[in-house]
Design a protein around this motif. Sequence first.
Motif, PDB file in Angstrom:
ATOM      1  N   VAL A  68     -41.082 -38.762 -51.194  1.00  0.00           N
ATOM      2  CA  VAL A  68     -40.110 -39.577 -51.934  1.00  0.00           C
ATOM      3  C   VAL A  68     -39.590 -38.802 -53.145  1.00  0.00           C
ATOM      4  O   VAL A  68     -38.391 -38.832 -53.438  1.00  0.00           O
ATOM      5  N   LYS A  69     -40.459 -38.084 -53.829  1.00  0.00           N
ATOM      6  CA  LYS A  69     -40.031 -37.261 -54.974  1.00  0.00           C
ATOM      7  C   LYS A  69     -39.016 -36.209 -54.536  1.00  0.00           C
ATOM      8  O   LYS A  69     -37.979 -36.022 -55.180  1.00  0.00           O
ATOM      9  N   ARG A  70     -39.309 -35.519 -53.431  1.00  0.00           N
ATOM     10  CA  ARG A  70     -38.387 -34.491 -52.925  1.00  0.00           C
ATOM     11  C   ARG A  70     -37.045 -35.094 -52.518  1.00  0.00           C
ATOM     12  O   ARG A  70     -35.984 -34.534 -52.803  1.00  0.00           O
ATOM     13  N   LEU A  71     -37.091 -36.241 -51.843  1.00  0.00           N
ATOM     14  CA  LEU A  71     -35.859 -36.897 -51.422  1.00  0.00           C
ATOM     15  C   LEU A  71     -35.014 -37.329 -52.626  1.00  0.00           C
ATOM     16  O   LEU A  71     -33.794 -37.156 -52.634  1.00  0.00           O
ATOM     17  N   TYR A  72     -35.673 -37.892 -53.645  1.00  0.00           N
ATOM     18  CA  TYR A  72     -34.939 -38.315 -54.849  1.00  0.00           C
ATOM     19  C   TYR A  72     -34.324 -37.113 -55.551  1.00  0.00           C
ATOM     20  O   TYR A  72     -33.154 -37.144 -55.934  1.00  0.00           O
ATOM     21  N   GLU A  73     -35.099 -36.067 -55.701  1.00  0.00           N
ATOM     22  CA  GLU A  73     -34.585 -34.880 -56.389  1.00  0.00           C
ATOM     23  C   GLU A  73     -33.382 -34.295 -55.648  1.00  0.00           C
ATOM     24  O   GLU A  73     -32.377 -33.938 -56.269  1.00  0.00           O
ATOM     25  N   ALA A  74     -33.468 -34.226 -54.331  1.00  0.00           N
ATOM     26  CA  ALA A  74     -32.350 -33.695 -53.546  1.00  0.00           C
ATOM     27  C   ALA A  74     -31.125 -34.595 -53.662  1.00  0.00           C
ATOM     28  O   ALA A  74     -29.998 -34.110 -53.843  1.00  0.00           O
ATOM     29  N   ALA A  75     -31.322 -35.903 -53.584  1.00  0.00           N
ATOM     30  CA  ALA A  75     -30.201 -36.847 -53.706  1.00  0.00           C
ATOM     31  C   ALA A  75     -29.599 -36.784 -55.104  1.00  0.00           C
ATOM     32  O   ALA A  75     -28.375 -36.789 -55.261  1.00  0.00           O
ATOM     33  N   PHE A  76     -30.451 -36.703 -56.116  1.00  0.00           N
ATOM     34  CA  PHE A  76     -29.990 -36.618 -57.503  1.00  0.00           C
ATOM     35  C   PHE A  76     -29.114 -35.383 -57.696  1.00  0.00           C
ATOM     36  O   PHE A  76     -27.995 -35.475 -58.203  1.00  0.00           O
ATOM     37  N   GLU A  77     -29.621 -34.245 -57.275  1.00  0.00           N
ATOM     38  CA  GLU A  77     -28.874 -32.990 -57.459  1.00  0.00           C
ATOM     39  C   GLU A  77     -27.566 -33.003 -56.687  1.00  0.00           C
ATOM     40  O   GLU A  77     -26.534 -32.573 -57.197  1.00  0.00           O
ATOM     41  N   GLU A  78     -27.587 -33.516 -55.456  1.00  0.00           N
ATOM     42  CA  GLU A  78     -26.365 -33.558 -54.655  1.00  0.00           C
ATOM     43  C   GLU A  78     -25.337 -34.517 -55.256  1.00  0.00           C
ATOM     44  O   GLU A  78     -24.176 -34.154 -55.451  1.00  0.00           O
ATOM     45  N   GLN A  79     -25.775 -35.735 -55.552  1.00  0.00           N
ATOM     46  CA  GLN A  79     -24.834 -36.751 -56.027  1.00  0.00           C
ATOM     47  C   GLN A  79     -24.247 -36.414 -57.395  1.00  0.00           C
ATOM     48  O   GLN A  79     -23.046 -36.521 -57.608  1.00  0.00           O
ATOM     49  N   PHE A  80     -25.091 -36.033 -58.336  1.00  0.00           N
ATOM     50  CA  PHE A  80     -24.580 -35.694 -59.664  1.00  0.00           C
ATOM     51  C   PHE A  80     -23.841 -34.361 -59.658  1.00  0.00           C
ATOM     52  O   PHE A  80     -22.894 -34.182 -60.413  1.00  0.00           O
ATOM     53  N   GLY A  81     -24.262 -33.456 -58.814  1.00  0.00           N
ATOM     54  CA  GLY A  81     -23.600 -32.156 -58.750  1.00  0.00           C
ATOM     55  C   GLY A  81     -22.161 -32.235 -58.284  1.00  0.00           C
ATOM     56  O   GLY A  81     -21.329 -31.428 -58.688  1.00  0.00           O
TER      57      GLY A  81
END
Length: 168
Positions: A68-81
């Motif tokens: 879940v941590k990895r998924l959130y981090e990936a989604a965070f970086e993609e969406q905000f990026g």
Amino acid sequence: NAWASLTKRRELSLDLGLMRDGEEYDFLSLIFDCIQHGGRRPPLLPSQFAAELETKSFTNGKDDKPLVKRLYEAAFEEQFGKATVLSYALLGWGDAEAAQLAEVLASGAAPRLETLYLNRNKIGDEGCKALAAALKEGAAPSLKTLNVGNEKQPELMAVCEERGIDLE
């Protein structure tokens, strides 16, 4: 809900549990009844999300926290990026939420952000100062328009004028 509310406009993140029995809805009435007024938190940095996740448990008995941590981090970086517009208007946010968002912006998470809507919240001087400090340090380098509803706040006015950001 954490992923859905990262970058979506408020009317695209609905709580259908707020629908009233027997009510016939059209598009606008559904939006107004089901937007998450005050219930939508500001985005968390991946490290903050990970810390909050540690206080949770999964009912399936597995330890899915690393996933879940990895998924959130990936989604965070993609969406905000890739975000060019963020709309956090009409959410009942105050200074604490504005400060949390300022921390996210200060992390460098939104390099392409051009427009930020924070209007029709309850953001006062302290929240505006937090946003001003983040912007002064170079947060959201592409920002062109900031709609915060407190356009007379001196620190925010100064940094927006310095950076050429339209403050509305």
